[in-house]
Motif scaffolding. Structure first.
Motif, PDB file in Angstrom:
ATOM      1  N   UNK A  65       0.846  -1.194   0.000  1.00  0.00           N
ATOM      2  CA  UNK A  65       0.000   0.000   0.000  1.00  0.00           C
ATOM      3  C   UNK A  65       0.883   1.246   0.000  1.00  0.00           C
ATOM      4  N   UNK A  66       0.447   2.268  -0.721  1.00  0.00           N
ATOM      5  CA  UNK A  66       1.119   3.571  -0.670  1.00  0.00           C
ATOM      6  C   UNK A  66       0.169   4.619  -1.200  1.00  0.00           C
ATOM      7  N   UNK A  67       0.434   5.861  -0.837  1.00  0.00           N
ATOM      8  CA  UNK A  67      -0.320   6.962  -1.432  1.00  0.00           C
ATOM      9  C   UNK A  67       0.419   7.382  -2.695  1.00  0.00           C
ATOM     10  N   UNK A  68      -0.289   7.406  -3.826  1.00  0.00           N
ATOM     11  CA  UNK A  68       0.333   7.589  -5.145  1.00  0.00           C
ATOM     12  C   UNK A  68       1.371   6.494  -5.350  1.00  0.00           C
ATOM     13  N   UNK A  69       0.903   5.255  -5.323  1.00  0.00           N
ATOM     14  CA  UNK A  69       1.778   4.088  -5.355  1.00  0.00           C
ATOM     15  C   UNK A  69       2.648   4.029  -6.602  1.00  0.00           C
ATOM     16  N   UNK A  70       2.214   4.663  -7.686  1.00  0.00           N
ATOM     17  CA  UNK A  70       3.029   4.663  -8.902  1.00  0.00           C
ATOM     18  C   UNK A  70       4.424   5.226  -8.632  1.00  0.00           C
ATOM     19  N   UNK A  71       4.522   6.196  -7.735  1.00  0.00           N
ATOM     20  CA  UNK A  71       5.819   6.776  -7.391  1.00  0.00           C
ATOM     21  C   UNK A  71       6.707   5.731  -6.710  1.00  0.00           C
ATOM     22  N   UNK A  72       6.176   5.066  -5.690  1.00  0.00           N
ATOM     23  CA  UNK A  72       6.968   4.052  -4.988  1.00  0.00           C
ATOM     24  C   UNK A  72       7.384   2.922  -5.922  1.00  0.00           C
ATOM     25  N   UNK A  73       6.459   2.444  -6.739  1.00  0.00           N
ATOM     26  CA  UNK A  73       6.769   1.341  -7.662  1.00  0.00           C
ATOM     27  C   UNK A  73       7.910   1.733  -8.594  1.00  0.00           C
ATOM     28  N   UNK A  74       7.799   2.910  -9.193  1.00  0.00           N
ATOM     29  CA  UNK A  74       8.801   3.360 -10.167  1.00  0.00           C
ATOM     30  C   UNK A  74      10.163   3.562  -9.513  1.00  0.00           C
ATOM     31  N   UNK A  75      10.167   4.187  -8.352  1.00  0.00           N
ATOM     32  CA  UNK A  75      11.433   4.466  -7.664  1.00  0.00           C
ATOM     33  C   UNK A  75      12.101   3.174  -7.183  1.00  0.00           C
ATOM     34  N   UNK A  76      11.323   2.277  -6.609  1.00  0.00           N
ATOM     35  CA  UNK A  76      11.899   1.021  -6.111  1.00  0.00           C
ATOM     36  C   UNK A  76      12.443   0.170  -7.248  1.00  0.00           C
ATOM     37  N   UNK A  77      11.705   0.099  -8.351  1.00  0.00           N
ATOM     38  CA  UNK A  77      12.192  -0.671  -9.493  1.00  0.00           C
ATOM     39  C   UNK A  77      13.475  -0.060 -10.058  1.00  0.00           C
ATOM     40  N   UNK A  78      13.515   1.264 -10.119  1.00  0.00           N
ATOM     41  CA  UNK A  78      14.713   1.940 -10.609  1.00  0.00           C
ATOM     42  C   UNK A  78      15.912   1.658  -9.692  1.00  0.00           C
ATOM     43  N   UNK A  79      15.649   1.542  -8.403  1.00  0.00           N
ATOM     44  CA  UNK A  79      16.722   1.299  -7.440  1.00  0.00           C
ATOM     45  C   UNK A  79      17.092  -0.181  -7.335  1.00  0.00           C
ATOM     46  N   UNK A  80      16.490  -1.031  -8.186  1.00  0.00           N
ATOM     47  CA  UNK A  80      16.827  -2.444  -8.187  1.00  0.00           C
ATOM     48  C   UNK A  80      16.025  -3.287  -7.218  1.00  0.00           C
ATOM     49  N   UNK A  81      14.994  -2.707  -6.607  1.00  0.00           N
ATOM     50  CA  UNK A  81      14.119  -3.441  -5.691  1.00  0.00           C
ATOM     51  C   UNK A  81      12.834  -3.791  -6.430  1.00  0.00           C
ATOM     52  N   UNK A  82      12.868  -4.884  -7.192  1.00  0.00           N
ATOM     53  CA  UNK A  82      11.758  -5.196  -8.088  1.00  0.00           C
ATOM     54  C   UNK A  82      10.466  -5.428  -7.319  1.00  0.00           C
ATOM     55  N   UNK A  90       6.173  -5.725  -8.575  1.00  0.00           N
ATOM     56  CA  UNK A  90       5.186  -5.609  -9.660  1.00  0.00           C
ATOM     57  C   UNK A  90       3.973  -4.771  -9.255  1.00  0.00           C
ATOM     58  N   UNK A  91       3.466  -3.994 -10.208  1.00  0.00           N
ATOM     59  CA  UNK A  91       2.364  -3.065  -9.923  1.00  0.00           C
ATOM     60  C   UNK A  91       1.096  -3.779  -9.475  1.00  0.00           C
ATOM     61  N   UNK A  92       0.863  -4.987  -9.974  1.00  0.00           N
ATOM     62  CA  UNK A  92      -0.410  -5.653  -9.638  1.00  0.00           C
ATOM     63  C   UNK A  92      -0.486  -6.108  -8.185  1.00  0.00           C
ATOM     64  N   UNK A  93       0.621  -5.999  -7.446  1.00  0.00           N
ATOM     65  CA  UNK A  93       0.598  -6.356  -6.020  1.00  0.00           C
ATOM     66  C   UNK A  93       0.371  -5.127  -5.128  1.00  0.00           C
ATOM     67  N   UNK A  94       0.160  -3.979  -5.739  1.00  0.00           N
ATOM     68  CA  UNK A  94       0.021  -2.730  -4.979  1.00  0.00           C
ATOM     69  C   UNK A  94      -1.417  -2.239  -4.970  1.00  0.00           C
ATOM     70  N   UNK A  95      -1.742  -1.474  -3.935  1.00  0.00           N
ATOM     71  CA  UNK A  95      -3.014  -0.762  -3.852  1.00  0.00           C
ATOM     72  C   UNK A  95      -2.690   0.708  -3.594  1.00  0.00           C
ATOM     73  N   UNK A  96      -3.305   1.564  -4.385  1.00  0.00           N
ATOM     74  CA  UNK A  96      -3.011   2.998  -4.302  1.00  0.00           C
ATOM     75  C   UNK A  96      -4.108   3.725  -3.536  1.00  0.00           C
ATOM     76  N   UNK A  97      -3.761   4.285  -2.392  1.00  0.00           N
ATOM     77  CA  UNK A  97      -4.746   4.986  -1.564  1.00  0.00           C
ATOM     78  C   UNK A  97      -5.203   6.284  -2.226  1.00  0.00           C
ATOM     79  N   UNK A  98      -4.345   6.878  -3.051  1.00  0.00           N
ATOM     80  CA  UNK A  98      -4.764   8.076  -3.779  1.00  0.00           C
ATOM     81  C   UNK A  98      -5.913   7.741  -4.727  1.00  0.00           C
ATOM     82  N   UNK A  99      -5.770   6.664  -5.500  1.00  0.00           N
ATOM     83  CA  UNK A  99      -6.825   6.249  -6.426  1.00  0.00           C
ATOM     84  C   UNK A  99      -8.082   5.855  -5.655  1.00  0.00           C
ATOM     85  N   UNK A 100      -7.916   5.206  -4.516  1.00  0.00           N
ATOM     86  CA  UNK A 100      -9.063   4.830  -3.686  1.00  0.00           C
ATOM     87  C   UNK A 100      -9.846   6.075  -3.275  1.00  0.00           C
ATOM     88  N   UNK A 101      -9.133   7.110  -2.827  1.00  0.00           N
ATOM     89  CA  UNK A 101      -9.797   8.350  -2.446  1.00  0.00           C
ATOM     90  C   UNK A 101     -10.480   9.022  -3.618  1.00  0.00           C
TER      91      UNK A 101
END
Length: 656
Positions: A72-89, A91-102
């Motif tokens: 879970x994260x707020x604006x999860x796209x940011x966390x997903x992109x940053x973590x993948x870029x940093x080598x911490x793979x 996948x987006x389908x395992x995330x839930x975005x609280x921003x989108x929920x709101x």
């Protein structure tokens, strides 16, 4: 057993995320993750100080790609992109975005805003000091004698401020978890979640930019601006005629008293202006071409591999759930196409200002018309572009049961001609018998479907099309007379909404749709909802009824306006517009889902149009027909809805 992992990160980059987007933000060697805050199963929050040598626990790293752990994260796209870029793979389908929920529930974007409108306790809200801390640690700083010439602030430079930054990082997870706890009574439907995942990968895939065209356009535009400003200076004697504060007084002094220099005001003034005033206004209109600024955005936000990413915002339109544009605002691209477009593109790539002006006239207009073609397919691929035709009109006719319109669509007829024929009781053929009436049918179709009257016709440009103000009431009357079911539908929808407000039971409006009043009594949240045919819902937070400006009753709901959470009124036509556009949006989402399932690679979509990149080696002669067939195949939740689409195949994007 399924577990939950809530995450918030703080990062550094030498790129400005607000102007380049998250994908370009991480596409630099300067990017790094500074802090990593996390919580398992909504418990205590821990902060990992990566900037000072701490490491993320091995179990957490494993859980970033563990499907049994929902992230879970707020604006999860940011966390997903940053973590993948940093080598911490992860996948987006395992995330839930609280921003989108709101946003799904009708709340504004922004973690601080969401906490405010949800009424979070003070100790659970986002810390207001965050903006200054992010500015200090997450962005480059200007080297000065005082700071020793450094270009970046590190933790050791201000340990107390760094400790506060860690508290801020921790509190963002606390706030996100508290938001989720309050929203989870109204879950995001699985298809909305799935579409968000598809949207993430569309944004991550990006679209190739013709850098030569962008560079040439910027070079030509700069030279053209200098020439235009020089000419305007000569005409006005002003040091900076591009300045509103300087130009408006000059125009007034010379007999053109304009309230402002907006596009519409200048365009209207040009109709009667003469001499120097006309030339100055014409120059102003060319200097103000906003589309040229899109080249600057493309240049700024394109990643190192030549693709621009993150051009779409999922659920950007809160009332309907439609997408909105980001960075270059692809939802708002010019419609005009220059003649001999390939020649124009070649001249711009060469930076040939004089040749472009000689062949095409106004340079600013031509550059504006070419902006679409700055999006190109890879050398081994082509674009397949398909666009739903008249989808809102089709959806509205289906919802309201306006059978004669349904027959027009079934027979692939011209709805503008058919509408004019129904209004004026004579045959109307484009470029044929009574063809002059088609324009009246067109403006009526564009303006009157959602309860609009003469003002709607004027707003849509009826007077500029040559219609007189005296004609407009008659056009409104004739259109409504020709569409009795649509007119009745406005009031049916409004009455159902009013009844849902007054009664503790759902109010059916057909096609599996209903209005209902839903609430979370624990937190005092209250919604008027509309269940759509797809099963998705529209949410109107904290609804109430009250008097409207005409002396009747209206429904009001809370919405974010600028800086405030205030009540906004709605009415029959607006409710029908929300529903119609939401259903059209769901048709597009269904089409994108189908295309993705069949292996197509959507790169972006604009309104009701999808842009796919297809390798030439896999391109069939009937590829466009295949895409159209997928888009227009019957939808199980919309029996009887008649869809149609058309498109083209091209090495670059354009308006067909």
């Amino acid at each position: 057993m399924q577990h939950h992992l809530s995450i918030d990160i703080e990062t550094y980059s030498d790129q400005d995320i607000g102007s380049v987007g998250v994908f370009k933000y991480v596409d630099t060697s300067a990017f790094e993750i500074l802090l990593f805050a996390y919580s398992y199963d909504f418990g205590d929050v821990k902060v990992v100080d990566l900037a000072q040598g701490e490491t993320i626990p091995e179990q957490v790293v494993k859980d970033l790609y563990n499907p049994d752990v929902i992230k879970h994260a707020y604006n999860a796209a940011f966390e997903i992109t940053c973590l993948n870029r940093a080598g911490r793979y992860t996948p987006a389908d395992q995330w839930r975005c609280t921003m989108i929920h709101g946003m799904y529930l009708g709340y504004p974007a922004g973690l601080a805003r969401l906490g405010k409108v949800l009424g979070l306790p003070e100790d659970k809200q986002k810390m207001s000091v965050g903006k200054s801390l992010i500015s200090y640690f997450c962005k480059p700083c200007k080297p000065t004698r005082t700071n020793g010439g450094r270009t970046r602030n590190k933790p050791y430079g201000d340990p107390d401020k760094w400790e506060l930054f860690k508290v801020y990082n921790r509190m963002d997870v606390v706030t996100e978890m508290e938001d989720y706890k309050r929203l989870q009574s109204f879950p995001v439907p699985q298809e909305v979640q799935d579409d968000w995942v598809i949207d993430y990968y569309i944004n991550a895939r990006g679209i190739q930019v013709d850098r030569a065209l962008v560079a040439g356009a910027l070079k030509i535009n700069e030279a053209n601006r200098e020439e235009l400003l020089t000419r305007s200076k000569a005409l006005t004697g002003l040091p900076n005629p591009g300045s509103r504060a300087q130009l408006l007084p000059w125009l007034k002094e010379h007999g053109a008293d304009l309230p402002d220099l907006t596009k519409e005001t200048v365009k209207e003034a040009l109709k009667t202006a003469t001499g120097d005033i006309r030339e100055v206004l014409d120059i102003q209109s060319r200097l103000a071409k906003s589309s040229v600024s899109k080249y600057e955005a493309l240049d700024r936000a394109t990643c190192m591999d030549g693709r621009i990413r993150g051009t779409l915002q999922y659920y950007g339109a809160g009332r309907t759930g439609r997408w909105s544009g980001r960075l270059v605002q692809v939802q708002n691209l010019p419609h005009d196409v220059p003649m001999a477009i390939d020649t124009a593109r070649t001249l711009v790539k060469r930076g040939s200002l004089e040749e472009l002006r000689l062949l095409y006239g106004k340079v600013s207009d031509t550059l504006s018309q070419l902006i679409r073609s700055a999006f190109i397919a890879k050398p081994d691929s082509v674009f397949v572009v398909a666009d739903f035709s008249a989808i809102e009109a089709r959806v509205l006719a289906w919802l309201a049961g306006e059978e004669w319109r349904q027959k027009v669509f079934k027979d692939n007829g011209d709805i503008y001609c058919a509408s004019a024929s129904a209004m004026f009781k004579v045959p109307v053929v484009k470029h044929g018998i009574n063809g002059h009436l088609r324009q009246k049918g067109k403006i009526a179709e564009l303006a009157l479907g959602y309860g609009g009257g003469t003002n709607a016709l004027i707003t849509m440009g009826a007077l500029k099309m040559g219609l007189t103000e005296d004609e407009l009431p008659g056009i409104v009357h004739k259109w409504r007379e020709a569409n009795p079911n649509i007119k009745a539908y406005w009031y049916k929808v409004e009455q159902a909404a009013m009844d849902a407000m007054a009664k503790a039971e759902a109010q059916d409006i057909g096609h599996g749709m209903c209005f209902a009043r839903e609430a979370n009594l624990q937190y005092g949240y209250d919604y008027l909802t509309v269940r759509l045919p797809s099963g998705r819902k529209l949410y109107y937070p904290q609804p109430m009824t009250g008097p409207n400006r005409f002396g009747g009753e209206e429904i009001r709901y809370k919405t974010w306006m600028g800086t405030r959470w205030i009540y906004n009124g709605t009415y029959s036509g607006k409710l029908v517009e929300n529903i119609t556009q939401a259903v059209a949006r769901d048709c597009l989402a269904t089409a994108i889902r189908r295309l993705a399932q069949q292996g197509y690679k959507p790169l972006m979509h604009i309104h009701d149009e999808v842009v796919l990149e297809v390798p030439k080696a896999k391109l069939h002669d009937d590829e466009l027909d295949r895409v159209v067939a997928l888009m227009c195949a019957p939808i199980d939740w919309a029996p009887g809805l008649l869809l149609n689409a058309d498109g083209f195949v091209s090495p670059y994007y354009k308006k067909d």
